[in-house]
Structure formats: C-alpha cells, structure tokens
Design an enzyme around this catalytic site. Structure first.
Site, PDB file in Angstrom:
ATOM      1  N   TYR A 187       0.833  -1.211   0.075  1.00 56.73           N
ATOM      2  CA  TYR A 187       0.102   0.239   0.193  1.00 56.73           C
ATOM      3  C   TYR A 187       0.847   1.273  -0.006  1.00 56.73           C
ATOM      4  O   TYR A 187       0.440   2.392  -0.159  1.00 56.73           O
ATOM      5  CB  TYR A 187      -1.058   0.230   1.161  1.00 56.73           C
ATOM      6  CG  TYR A 187      -1.747  -1.181   1.374  1.00 56.73           C
ATOM      7  CD1 TYR A 187      -2.161  -1.992   0.176  1.00 56.73           C
ATOM      8  CD2 TYR A 187      -2.598  -1.189   2.625  1.00 56.73           C
ATOM      9  CE1 TYR A 187      -2.978  -2.903   0.439  1.00 56.73           C
ATOM     10  CE2 TYR A 187      -3.684  -2.085   2.577  1.00 56.73           C
ATOM     11  CZ  TYR A 187      -3.790  -3.152   1.367  1.00 56.73           C
ATOM     12  OH  TYR A 187      -4.745  -4.160   1.379  1.00 56.73           O
ATOM     13  N   HIS A 218       0.316 -11.771   2.321  1.00 65.53           N
ATOM     14  CA  HIS A 218      -0.846 -10.915   1.159  1.00 65.53           C
ATOM     15  C   HIS A 218      -1.287 -11.811   0.288  1.00 65.53           C
ATOM     16  O   HIS A 218      -2.539 -11.654   0.082  1.00 65.53           O
ATOM     17  CB  HIS A 218       0.119  -9.604   0.815  1.00 65.53           C
ATOM     18  CG  HIS A 218      -0.983  -8.504   0.483  1.00 65.53           C
ATOM     19  ND1 HIS A 218      -0.362  -6.994   0.130  1.00 65.53           N
ATOM     20  CD2 HIS A 218      -2.314  -8.461   0.037  1.00 65.53           C
ATOM     21  CE1 HIS A 218      -1.444  -6.318  -0.097  1.00 65.53           C
ATOM     22  NE2 HIS A 218      -2.477  -7.410  -0.083  1.00 65.53           N
TER      23      HIS A 218
END
Length: 280
Positions: A52, A110
């Site tokens: 991110y 992730h």
C-alpha cells in the site's frame, strides 16, 4: 464521542476489534488525516500493507493520535516478492521500522502466489516471528482451502485469520465453512463491494428502511452476523462513523439469508483469483 466496538477472540487466544479500518489506497497526508479521523471515531484496528506504500503515514497518524500502544492494533502484510524465509523476516522488520512500532498485532501473507510455491516458507517465518514477539498474531490473505491446508500440514500451526474478498455478491460460503474446521477467522476486504450496486438491492433497501440506517451499515451488519470481520475503507469522517456504528441493531435471520443469497458464481468484483493472481 467514539463508538465502542466488541472484540473477536482468535484461535491463539488473542482478540481483535470486530471491525477494522482499511487504508488502501490512502497515501501521504490523506492517509495521516484518514487514520487520525478513524481513530477519533473509534476504530481500533488499522489495516495496512507493504504494497500500500503507506506504512510511514499510518505510523505518523498513530503517533499523532496520542493513544497508548495498547489502545489500538495494527495489521500489515508481507508482499509476494518476500516469500522466502529470510526475506519474510526482513519484510516484517521493515514494516515495523516504517510504522515506528516494536511489534505488530497481526501480520499476514498478502497473497499465496502458488506458482512460486514459497508461501509455506513465509508462513514458517511468521511462526518464528510470533515466537520472538515481533508479531502477536499471524494470518494469511487470499488463501484458498488448499493453500491453508498446505501451510497447516507443513507447520502444525493454523492461521488466526484469512483476509479475503467477501461481500453479499461473493459471500465465500464454502471457504468460511473450511475456516471453521481450523477456527480461522474470516476477515473481509472490500466488504461493501460496489456499495452503489448493493444499495439498490431489495435485500439491502428493505432492512435499511426498517431500521432507519444507511445501506452500507446493513451490509456491514450482515458481515458481523455471519461471523466475518469487515475492513471498510473511507476517508470521510461521516462515512467512517456510519460504517463503524453497526452494533446497535440486528438483522433478522431472513434478512441475513436474503443478503447471502445475492451471491453468484461471477460475484468476485475485483477478479483476483488466488489460484492465478500473482502479487509482487
């Protein structure tokens, strides 16, 4: 005045708030402001990730909030490029440095990136990091039942959570059933799908009218009642509060079933199939 949020108990005996605040795609000052606002409203679980590119901003917001460390919890995620054992450990240490924290409350992988076949190495690293106290709880994201089984068989350790795309159009019923085998908590990213579409569904508009609440609140309450932990994201303080304020009303069983029945084979909004999607 902040909103009190109940806690969910994980399979390792720790707890997480029953709803979290997602930070993607916020960056820079917008991320700092968004996280600060969320904390002021009452969010106590903040979700970030290496990919991110906002861990520094999240850390800045946490410092500016003035909250003591034990008043909030932080999740981050190991990217696909760091699936080796040593790389995964270095990745977590990097996240801690960027966030300015001495431990993470929840650290997850992730994506499984099955073509690389290295997610078990990353999972072994997380087990080690938990033993060292750098992370409190460990989990995964976007894992299928087969990926979960492989990681558990290799280590004897079940993830505390699996964070996956989940919403009424894609209710993940089969995967949630698998999660119950190992007492894995389902976390929901994109819990509102495209809320504009959902807001027109009678299964949403009916309960919203009956309860006098926002359509998004109906969907988030559905998550709570089916047992998932939603992680909505919004930079608007008003929307943040509305998304959080879902613990003072209940849907009927029939309303929950009607929302789940919106699921369809092509319901995945973002098209990121864990069997084929590779995250760098």
């Amino acid at each position: 005045m902040s909103i009190d949020v109940p806690l969910r108990t994980l399979n390792d005996g720790t707890t997480l708030p029953a709803i979290g605040f997602g930070t993607y795609p916020l960056k820079g000052d917008a991320c700092v402001d968004g996280v600060l606002s969320a904390l002021e409203v009452g969010y106590r679980l903040v979700d970030t990730a290496v990919n991110y590119e906002n861990e520094e901003a999240v850390g800045e917001a946490l410092r500016r909030s003035g909250l003591p460390r034990d008043a909030y919890q932080v999740t981050s995620k190991i990217p696909g490029r760091d699936h080796g054992y040593d790389d995964a450990i270095a990745s977590v240490e990097g996240s801690l440095a960027r966030l300015g924290l001495d431990h993470l409350d929840l650290q997850v992988i992730h994506w499984p990136n099955p073509s690389q076949g290295r997610f078990v190495d990353a999972w072994r690293a997380l087990v080690e990091l938990r033993e060292r106290g750098l992370v409190r709880s460990i989990g995964v994201s976007n894992f299928t039942e087969a990926h979960l089984e492989e990681a558990i068989d290799a280590t004897g350790v079940a993830p505390s959570v699996n964070q996956v795309e989940m919403h009424p159009y894609f209710p993940q019923s089969a995967l949630r059933q698998a999660h119950r085998r190992w007492d894995v908590l389902t976390e929901a990213w994109s819990p509102l799908a495209r809320v504009g579409d959902l807001a027109e569904e009678p299964a949403v508009t009916g309960p919203a009218a009956r309860l006098g609440v926002d359509p998004a609140a109906v969907v988030l309450r559905w998550h709570v009642q089916v047992g998932s932990l939603p992680i909505p994201k919004s930079a608007s303080p008003e929307r943040q509060r509305s998304n959080l304020d879902v613990f003072g009303f209940e849907l009927t069983d029939a309303e929950v079933e009607a929302l789940t029945a919106l699921g369809r084979p092509d319901g995945r909004i973002f098209g990121a199939d864990p069997e084929t999607h590779e995250e760098m």
